[in-house]
Design an enzyme around this catalytic site. Structure first.
Site, PDB file in Angstrom:
ATOM      1  CB  SER A  15    -102.909  -8.166   5.131  1.00 16.21           C
ATOM      2  OG  SER A  15    -103.775  -7.224   5.749  1.00 16.21           O
ATOM      3  CB  SER A 140    -105.373   8.545   4.996  1.00 20.48           C
ATOM      4  OG  SER A 140    -105.874   8.686   3.674  1.00 20.48           O
ATOM      5  CE1 TYR A 153    -109.015   5.094   6.404  1.00 20.87           C
ATOM      6  CE2 TYR A 153    -108.889   6.719   4.642  1.00 20.87           C
ATOM      7  CZ  TYR A 153    -108.294   5.741   5.419  1.00 20.87           C
ATOM      8  OH  TYR A 153    -106.975   5.405   5.204  1.00 20.87           O
ATOM      9  CE  LYS A 157    -106.738   6.268   8.596  1.00 16.13           C
ATOM     10  NZ  LYS A 157    -105.748   5.436   9.317  1.00 16.13           N
ATOM     11  CB  THR A 188    -103.140  -2.684   0.488  1.00 21.01           C
ATOM     12  OG1 THR A 188    -104.101  -1.659   0.829  1.00 21.01           O
ATOM     13  CG2 THR A 188    -101.740  -2.088   0.512  1.00 21.01           C
TER      14      THR A 188
END
Length: 263
Positions: A15, A140, A153, A157, A188
Site C-alpha cells: 500500500s 521522514s 516515531y 527515524k 497515504t
C-alpha cells in the site's frame, strides 16, 4: 544509477508509497521483489503492475527481525542478485508522551529501526561480494526534526539516520550507496494505521496528511533522488523547510512547530 536491468526489493509494498513505487518501477526494465506482511494485497499489487512475470512476492514481517538471513536467502533465489533494497516498511504513531505506554515505543523501535537494520545487515555480505549495492531508506522529516505526538516515531527515524550514515562511511570502499528519503506529509493511510497511546490504531486520517503530496507525485521525486544517488532527499511541501530552519535556529523551529498546532 538507473533502474534499467536492476533487481529492486521493496518492503512495505502492499500500500501507499511502496505500492506506488512498484507500479512506477514496473514500467522500467527492472525486476521487482515485493514484500510486506499481507500476501493477498501483494499479489494484487503484482497483478496491477506492468510485466508481472518480472515480479516476485515475498511476504514477511519486519517485527520478526531474527529471521532476516533466511528472508534474504529466499529473495536472492528469485533473480540471483539484489541491486537496490528500498526499506519502506514501517508504522507511525500519534499520541502524547505522557500517555504512551513503553510497549508502543518498543514496537516502533523493533519494526521501524531494528527490522530495517536487521534486513539491511543480512543483505550487506551480498553487496560486499558484488562490490555494489544501494540502500534506500524511507525515513521522514521527523528523522531530522521532531513534532508533538510522534515521539516514538521520531526516535526510531532519528536512529535510522545514525545507523545508515555509519554504514555509508564504513562501506564506501565497497561501492555501497545509501539514500535517505525524508517525506513530509504524503496522502497515504499512514495516519490511519498509526499506533495510539495503548497500541491500537488511530483509525482516521488527519487533515495535514490528507492535504499532503499525492503519492504519485511523491514517488516521482523519490525515484529521481535515488537515480541521482543523493545522500538525503527532503520531499514535501512547506514542511520540508523545517530541516533548513533547524540548521539556522533550533529555537525558531521550535516556535514555528508550536504555532502550527500540528496533530
Amino acid at each position: 544509477m538507473k533502474f534499467n536491468n536492476k533487481v529492486v526489493w521493496i518492503t512495505g509494498a502492499s500500500s501507499g508509497i511502496g505500492k506506488q513505487l512498484a507500479l512506477t518501477l514496473s514500467k522500467t526494465n527492472c525486476k521487482l521483489i515485493l514484500s510486506s506482511r499481507r500476501q493477498e494485497e501483494l499479489e494484487h499489487v503484482r497483478s496491477s503492475c506492468y510485466n508481472p512475470e518480472n515480479i516476485m512476492v515475498l511476504p514477511f514481517d519486519l517485527y520478526h527481525y531474527a529471521n532476516m538471513k533466511t528472508i534474504v536467502d529466499d529473495a536472492l533465489k528469485a533473480f540471483g542478485r539484489i541491486d537496490v533494497l528500498i526499506n519502506n516498511g514501517g508504522i507511525s504513531q500519534r499520541s502524547p508522551i505522557i500517555n504512551t505506554t513503553i510497549e508502543v515505543d518498543k514496537k516502533l523501535m523493533e519494526i521501524d529501526y531494528l527490522g530495517t537494520v536487521a534486513l539491511s545487515k543480512a543483505l550487506l555480505p551480498h553487496y560486499i561480494e558484488n562490490q555494489f549495492g544501494h540502500y534506500v531508506v524511507v525515513s521522514s522529516l521527523m528523522g531530522k526534526f521532531s513534532s508533538p505526538f510522534r515521539s516514538a516515531y521520531c526516535g526510531a527515524k532519528h536512529a535510522l539516520h545514525g545507523f545508515f550514515d555509519a554504514l555509508r562511511l564504513e562501506h564506501d570502499k565497497d561501492n555501497v550507496k545509501v539514500t535517505m528519503i525524508c517525506p513530509g506529509f504524503v496522502n497515504t493511510n499512514v495516519a490511519r494505521n498509526a499506533l495510539t497511546a495503548d497500541g491500537s490504531k488511530q483509525g482516521y486520517q488527519d487533515k495535514m496528511t490528507e492535504n499532503g503530496l499525492p503519492v504519485d507525485v511523491f514517488v516521482k521525486r523519490m525515484v529521481k533522488a535515488i537515480e541521482k544517488e543523493k545522500f538525503e532527499a527532503y520531499i514535501g511541501k512547506f514542511e520540508k523547510f523545517g530541516v533548513f530552519i533547524k540548521r539556522l535556529s533550533p529555537k525558531l523551529l521550535h516556535k514555528l512547530v508550536l504555532r502550527s498546532k500540528v496533530k
